[in-house]
Structure formats: C-alpha cells, structure tokens
Design a protein around this motif. Structure first.
Motif, PDB file in Angstrom:
ATOM      1  N   LYS A  26      78.243  76.563  62.991  1.00  0.00           N
ATOM      2  CA  LYS A  26      78.553  76.317  61.579  1.00  0.00           C
ATOM      3  C   LYS A  26      80.051  76.385  61.332  1.00  0.00           C
ATOM      4  O   LYS A  26      80.610  75.560  60.605  1.00  0.00           O
TER       5      LYS A  26
ATOM      6  N   LEU B 201      81.721  73.298  62.661  1.00  0.00           N
ATOM      7  CA  LEU B 201      81.496  72.162  61.764  1.00  0.00           C
ATOM      8  C   LEU B 201      82.381  72.254  60.523  1.00  0.00           C
ATOM      9  O   LEU B 201      82.939  71.247  60.080  1.00  0.00           O
ATOM     10  N   LEU B 202      82.509  73.461  59.982  1.00  0.00           N
ATOM     11  CA  LEU B 202      83.368  73.636  58.807  1.00  0.00           C
ATOM     12  C   LEU B 202      84.831  73.359  59.146  1.00  0.00           C
ATOM     13  O   LEU B 202      85.554  72.734  58.360  1.00  0.00           O
TER      14      LEU B 202
ATOM     15  N   LYS C  90      85.241  69.681  59.465  1.00  0.00           N
ATOM     16  CA  LYS C  90      85.234  69.088  58.133  1.00  0.00           C
ATOM     17  C   LYS C  90      86.599  69.277  57.460  1.00  0.00           C
ATOM     18  O   LYS C  90      87.145  68.334  56.872  1.00  0.00           O
ATOM     19  N   ASP C  91      87.143  70.498  57.572  1.00  0.00           N
ATOM     20  CA  ASP C  91      88.456  70.768  56.988  1.00  0.00           C
ATOM     21  C   ASP C  91      89.537  69.892  57.625  1.00  0.00           C
ATOM     22  O   ASP C  91      90.417  69.381  56.933  1.00  0.00           O
TER      23      ASP C  91
ATOM     24  N   MET D  63      89.090  66.943  58.986  1.00  0.00           N
ATOM     25  CA  MET D  63      88.897  65.566  58.533  1.00  0.00           C
ATOM     26  C   MET D  63      89.387  65.387  57.099  1.00  0.00           C
ATOM     27  O   MET D  63      90.001  64.376  56.763  1.00  0.00           O
ATOM     28  N   VAL D  64      89.136  66.389  56.259  1.00  0.00           N
ATOM     29  CA  VAL D  64      89.617  66.326  54.884  1.00  0.00           C
ATOM     30  C   VAL D  64      91.143  66.300  54.866  1.00  0.00           C
ATOM     31  O   VAL D  64      91.755  65.524  54.120  1.00  0.00           O
TER      32      VAL D  64
ATOM     33  N   ASN E  52      92.342  62.914  56.022  1.00  0.00           N
ATOM     34  CA  ASN E  52      92.090  61.929  54.982  1.00  0.00           C
ATOM     35  C   ASN E  52      93.091  62.104  53.846  1.00  0.00           C
ATOM     36  O   ASN E  52      93.626  61.125  53.318  1.00  0.00           O
TER      37      ASN E  52
END
Length: 81
Positions: free
Chosen positions: A43, A46-47, A50-51, A53-54, A57
């Motif tokens: 988890k 994954l977090l 995600k961070d 990728m954010v 972006n």
C-alpha cells in the motif's frame, strides 16, 4: 521410586507439549504480522508511486502553462510590432 520418576516424566512431557503449542501460536502470530507488514508495504509503495505520478503530472502541467504564457507574450510582441 519408579512411580515418582514416571510422574515427573509425565509432568515434563506436559510442559514440553505446552511449550510446543505456545511456540506454534507465536509462529502463527509472526506469520500474520509478516503478511500484514507485506500488505502495508504494498500500500505504501502504491501511495508513493501515486504521489510521484501526481508530482510528474503537476510539473508537466506547470511547464505547459509556462510555455503557453511565453507563447502568448511572444504573440503580443509580434502583434505590437
């Protein structure tokens, strides 16, 4: 004497079985905790992904906005000439 020895042997065997059962319980608890730790690590990974990728972006969008602003400024300069 033989009865006393047999009684002591029976008591020791009972203690050994209790220790073995206790050890099995602890091993099961350790396996459960290991599984829980593995799930939490997944988890967390994954977090973190995600961070990342954010953040990528966001930086891409900021660069794109800056490029658009620069283009607008350039267009204004060309129109004013």
């Amino acid at each position: 004497m033989t009865d006393t020895v047999m009684m002591e042997l029976a008591k020791m065997q009972t203690k050994i079985r209790a220790y073995e059962n206790n050890e099995k319980k602890h091993i099961e608890q350790l396996h459960l905790r290991d599984n829980e730790i593995s799930e939490l690590k997944k988890k967390l990974d994954l977090l973190e992904l995600k961070d990342q990728m954010v953040a990528k972006n966001k930086s891409y969008l900021e660069a794109k906005v800056q490029k658009d602003i620069d283009q607008i400024k350039e267009n204004k300069k060309l129109k004013s000439k």
